[in-house]
Design a protein around this motif. Structure first.
Motif, PDB file in Angstrom:
ATOM      1  N   ASP A   1      -9.011  -1.925  -2.324  1.00 46.13           N
ATOM      2  CA  ASP A   1      -7.661  -0.922  -0.630  1.00 46.13           C
ATOM      3  C   ASP A   1      -8.261  -1.638   0.137  1.00 46.13           C
ATOM      4  OD1 ASP A   1      -6.107   0.489   0.235  1.00 46.13           O
ATOM      5  OD2 ASP A   1      -7.494   2.236   0.445  1.00 46.13           O
TER       6      ASP A   1
ATOM      7  N   ARG B   1      -4.973   4.419   1.050  1.00 46.36           N
ATOM      8  CA  ARG B   1      -4.280   4.744   0.149  1.00 46.36           C
ATOM      9  C   ARG B   1      -4.466   6.476  -0.335  1.00 46.36           C
ATOM     10  NH1 ARG B   1      -3.326   0.040  -3.090  1.00 46.36           N
ATOM     11  NH2 ARG B   1      -2.729   1.019  -5.758  1.00 46.36           N
TER      12      ARG B   1
ATOM     13  N   ARG C   1       0.708  -1.079   0.258  1.00 43.96           N
ATOM     14  CA  ARG C   1       0.250   0.432  -0.474  1.00 43.96           C
ATOM     15  C   ARG C   1       0.695   1.000   0.020  1.00 43.96           C
ATOM     16  NH1 ARG C   1      -5.186   0.821   2.591  1.00 43.96           N
ATOM     17  NH2 ARG C   1      -4.914  -1.301   3.211  1.00 43.96           N
TER      18      ARG C   1
END
Length: 444
Positions: A414, A81, A54
């Motif tokens: 995400d 993110r 990430r």
């Protein structure tokens, strides 16, 4: 702020980020810059890669020290993110290699690095550019000389805030040279459309093929269609046959046929065979290029084959043993030899003497569920696929099964779970990243 007050951003890439307790949070991947009219560009934060691949935003206001080989943060990192905002520019991703004009009228230059310096106010501003002048003459042998390099003030050039179109990507790729294909794919996915295509085009065929295999389908198609047709065919040849078939399956029929015609006949034959199967069957999932050897092969030679760099880890876990011919479709399938079994036996012994014949192969039309059950039942990383004549036609690896079992957008999802129990100390999963009132849309 302690230690360095001026930092060159290209050298900052890859630097480890630590919290005050000395625990590593991640690594620097880029610097977020605000380009401003008639004022020096301002650096507002770092793009940091944390566990789980990430990329998150770390404001420079939360950086307490930038020193040789390390960045120290306050310990509070927003785990949302990173998404680049319209007014932001990535120093490494977009400014390196940018063509600028020298205000003294002496010509053009290319930005190879830039420095940020901390001001008395605590803000970080771009103050110097390391540039290479554009060569304007050739040697006596007709070879164009590389232009000289120099450090100039940021206000000594114009064009830094240009669109950046058609810029080379050499320095950017050098900054990300150590990344695995999946990590570089993440970097490309986060870029704007134009820059993504520029960087992808600058990769060599083998590296681009590896990266394409890790990108979402939309990105794969956009990049492949942006390449010259001959090069697109070369990249498809460098991909695993099953991945090349999946990508070609997303293209219009006429473009698919054109690329297949340009590919090497042997490579195209394998891909055409895979395109004939439904996506969710063993034939549609398999690769036609597992490690295949005859039973007389010595263990030492078999181990050399699975050690090849181009063999994916799942397929390197075993050798598929067949009668001649050993190209798919092969002679009769005899069984598999696991790498652990080979490591336990003398190197001169033949692999035919340690065959595992208990694994049940599947047919090309076997369903995804059937393939999954075989993998789970025998604790395998790959399962053989045979035709009705018991000839090996390919193998399905566990990563291909996972690709089809996960949601279609799994590469782009995400999940907050990434910041769960495995999150290192000093990384806080904040739910919001409000803008500073003084900065408006600028990150806080």
């Amino acid at each position: 702020m302690s230690a360095a007050t001026r930092v060159y951003v290209a050298r900052l890439a890859g630097t480890a980020v630590f919290d005050p307790n000395g625990d590593q949070v991640g690594r620097v991947r880029d610097v977020v810059i605000l380009l401003r009219d008639r004022r020096a560009p301002r650096a507002v934060g770092l793009v940091v890669e944390v566990p789980g691949r990430r990329r998150v935003f770390l404001p420079l206001t939360r950086v307490t020290s930038i020193d040789a080989g390390q960045v120290i943060s306050t310990g509070l990192v927003n785990m949302r993110r990173f998404e680049q905002r319209p007014h932001e520019t990535l120093a490494i991703g977009e400014l390196l290699d940018r063509r600028v004009q020298l205000v003294d009228g002496s010509g053009d230059a290319t930005v190879e690095d830039l420095s940020i310096e901390q001001q008395r106010s605590g803000d970080w501003e771009v103050d110097k550019l390391f540039v290479r002048r554009t060569a304007t003459h050739r040697s006596a042998l007709g070879i164009r000389r590389r232009g000289e390099t120099q450090v100039v003030d940021v206000d000594a050039v114009t064009g830094l805030a240009g669109s950046g179109s058609a810029q080379a990507a050499t320095l950017l790729l050098a900054a990300y040279d150590e990344l695995k294909a999946a990590d570089l794919a993440d970097v490309l996915h986060d870029m704007g459309d134009t820059r993504r295509l520029e960087v992808a085009t600058a990769l060599d065929n083998e590296r681009l093929a590896d990266v394409l295999e890790e990108l979402p389908e939309d990105d794969q198609v956009a990049i492949l269609q942006s390449l010259e047709t001959d090069r697109a065919a070369d990249v498809l040849e460098a991909m695993q046959p099953d991945d090349a078939a999946d990508l070609l399956g997303e293209l219009p029929d006429d473009q698919q046929a054109e690329l297949l015609e340009l590919m090497e006949p042997e490579e195209a034959k394998d891909v055409r065979r895979l395109l004939a199967y439904e996506d969710d069957t063993a034939g549609g999932l398999m690769t036609t290029e597992p490690v295949i050897l005859g039973p007389e092969t010595p263990i030492a030679l078999a181990l050399a084959h699975v050690r090849r760099k181009d063999v994916p880890p799942a397929l390197a876990s075993m050798v598929f043993v067949v009668r001649s011919p050993i190209e798919t479709p092969t002679g009769r399938f005899l069984g598999v030899v696991h790498i652990q079994a080979m490591l336990r036996e003398p190197p001169h012994q033949s692999i035919g003497s340690i065959l595992d014949t208990d694994i049940e192969p599947v047919g090309p039309d076997a369903s995804l569920a059937r393939v999954t059950r075989v993998l789970a039942t025998y604790n395998l990383l790959a399962v053989p696929v045979v035709d009705p004549e018991k000839r090996l036609v390919g193998a399905v690896s566990v990563d291909d099964v996972l690709d089809h079992m996960l949601p279609e957008d799994w590469r782009e999802t995400d999940d907050e779970e990434d910041a769960g129990p495995g999150t290192p100390p000093g990384v806080a999963a904040q739910q919001s990243r409000p803008a500073s009132p003084a900065q408006g849309a600028t990150r806080g």
